[in-house]
Write an enzyme that holds these catalytic residues in place. Structure first.
Site, PDB file in Angstrom:
ATOM      1  N   HIS A 118       0.837  -1.306  -0.079  1.00  0.00           N
ATOM      2  CA  HIS A 118      -0.029   0.201   0.005  1.00  0.00           C
ATOM      3  C   HIS A 118       0.834   1.370  -0.196  1.00  0.00           C
ATOM      4  O   HIS A 118       0.225   2.170   0.174  1.00  0.00           O
ATOM      5  CB  HIS A 118      -1.098  -0.053   1.079  1.00  0.00           C
ATOM      6  CG  HIS A 118      -2.121  -0.879   0.782  1.00  0.00           C
ATOM      7  ND1 HIS A 118      -3.420  -0.174   0.791  1.00  0.00           N
ATOM      8  CD2 HIS A 118      -2.471  -2.125   0.700  1.00  0.00           C
ATOM      9  CE1 HIS A 118      -4.423  -0.863   0.488  1.00  0.00           C
ATOM     10  NE2 HIS A 118      -4.048  -2.203   0.425  1.00  0.00           N
ATOM     11  N   ASP A 128      -7.832   3.458   8.915  1.00  0.00           N
ATOM     12  CA  ASP A 128      -9.511   3.108   8.402  1.00  0.00           C
ATOM     13  C   ASP A 128      -9.563   1.902   7.832  1.00  0.00           C
ATOM     14  O   ASP A 128     -10.780   0.970   7.869  1.00  0.00           O
ATOM     15  CB  ASP A 128      -9.780   4.207   7.291  1.00  0.00           C
ATOM     16  CG  ASP A 128     -10.180   5.790   8.187  1.00  0.00           C
ATOM     17  OD1 ASP A 128     -10.302   5.777   9.378  1.00  0.00           O
ATOM     18  OD2 ASP A 128     -10.134   6.626   7.469  1.00  0.00           O
ATOM     19  N   GLU A 166     -13.244  12.432  12.209  1.00  0.00           N
ATOM     20  CA  GLU A 166     -12.591  12.474  10.808  1.00  0.00           C
ATOM     21  C   GLU A 166     -13.490  13.482   9.846  1.00  0.00           C
ATOM     22  O   GLU A 166     -14.729  13.045   9.823  1.00  0.00           O
ATOM     23  CB  GLU A 166     -12.347  11.271  10.164  1.00  0.00           C
ATOM     24  CG  GLU A 166     -11.518  11.157   8.988  1.00  0.00           C
ATOM     25  CD  GLU A 166     -10.881   9.903   8.931  1.00  0.00           C
ATOM     26  OE1 GLU A 166      -9.654   9.357   9.235  1.00  0.00           O
ATOM     27  OE2 GLU A 166     -11.645   9.003   8.258  1.00  0.00           O
TER      28      GLU A 166
END
Length: 351
Positions: free
Chosen positions: A124, A185, A296
């Protein structure tokens, strides 16, 4: 004595500056990785000297795992899809000693080659941090994962492999009524991967990023040494590795702080059409002492059908509310907030 508000603002300024530094560093590509070639063709970088002898040399190592030298295109991809650098080999380690032995061998060869090493978890990264042009990529997912050790005493923590996924840690710690304090997340990421960056999500305003919730690390250094470090032992290495983008060592084990895990969640999303109102509300909630556990904010582009599919208390059939969000392509702002609680507190929460 300073007021609680001043102390809070000072703490948050420090956290903000650390976030900013991490974000800036994560956007800086390696000086030799110009990221201008989106294909898998060999970039226009001179090959390493004696590169043809490297595979043969690596094959001489006695390992629990193994090297692969063919079909390596997967190791030249990442989430950013900007950089594509083919390695010369991929190590699939089974043990920490496999990683240590490989790095020591490459260090020994440094007089005749500039071979580089990069650790890869779930891929990632954004700008090729987990790639190694004509080098060795270490596939951390193949590393054996010892059973998690969970300490549920006065100072609870969990000891986990650097290759462990956060989703697995959540499932295991919940059995003890505990969980890590700070998350990303997306939880299908490795511990070593997020701790090498920062690990930022909606709990960071209260607990800091994931790298602020680590007690101890086991690290394989650039010399191949396996070192245990913490804020009291080998502290320079400890703070260098946390958020260090893999440049100071490879995380193979971590001791992560835990906290109580409440059984229920109140989840709220609020849409805004004006940025000033959105940002003022977010700052107010973050600075409040008795606020949410997760806050958030994000930006989105309005699209047809968005509001009809919006999972919130907003009623798209209300003509007054819906008129504020009726035009396609309009920029919208959203606050997502969460409060954790136990069933016996539900009446107090609803107030």
């Amino acid at each position: 004595m300073g007021s609680p508000v001043c102390g809070f603002l000072k703490q948050n300024n420090i956290i903000f500056l650390r976030f900013f530094a991490i974000l800036v560093l994560s956007c800086i590509p390696d000086g030799t990785n110009l990221c201008s070639n989106p294909s898998f063709d060999t970039p226009t970088i001179p090959p390493h000297s004696s590169s043809s002898s490297i595979p043969s040399s690596l094959k001489t190592l006695t390992l629990d795992g193994y090297f692969s030298f063919e079909n390596l295109k997967h190791a030249a991809k990442d989430f950013g899809n900007i950089c594509h650098y083919l390695p010369i080999a991929v190590l699939h380690p089974k043990s920490v000693s496999d990683i240590s032995s490989t790095i020591k061998h490459i260090l020994y060869m440094s007089s005749v080659t500039k071979l580089t090493v990069a650790a890869r978890g779930r891929g990632h990264s954004l700008q090729g941090q987990a790639q190694a042009y004509q080098g060795v990529v270490i596939n951390m997912e193949s590393l054996d994962r010892p059973s998690m050790y969970i300490e549920n005493g006065e100072v609870p923590y969990v000891d986990v492999s650097g290759s462990e996924l956060w989703i697995n840690i959540l499932h295991e710690t919940l059995k003890y009524g505990l969980s890590p304090k700070s998350w990303t997340d997306y939880l299908h990421l490795t511990v070593g991967g997020t701790l090498s960056n920062a690990g930022i999500s909606g709990q960071a305003f209260r607990h800091g990023p994931q790298i602020d919730n680590v007690y101890q690390l086991e690290v394989v250094t650039g010399r191949g040494e396996v070192v245990t470090c913490s804020d009291k032992e080998n502290a320079d290495l400890f703070y260098g590795v946390l958020g260090g983008l893999g440049q100071f060592g490879i995380i193979t084990r971590a001791r992560i702080s835990l906290g109580p895990a409440e059984k229920m969640v109140k989840w709220i999303r609020i849409l805004y059409s004006e940025f000033s109102t959105f940002s003022n509300d977010q700052e107010h909630l973050i600075s409040s002492n008795n606020s949410f556990d997760y806050i958030e904010g994000f930006v989105m582009i309005n699209r047809t059908g968005l509001l009809n599919n919006w999972r919130s208390s907003f009623n798209p059939k209300d003509p007054i509310q819906a008129s504020q969000f009726s035009s396609d392509g309009k920029i919208l702002y959203c606050l997502e907030m969460v409060k954790y609680f136990n069933p016996e507190k539900i009446d107090v929460l609803n107030q």
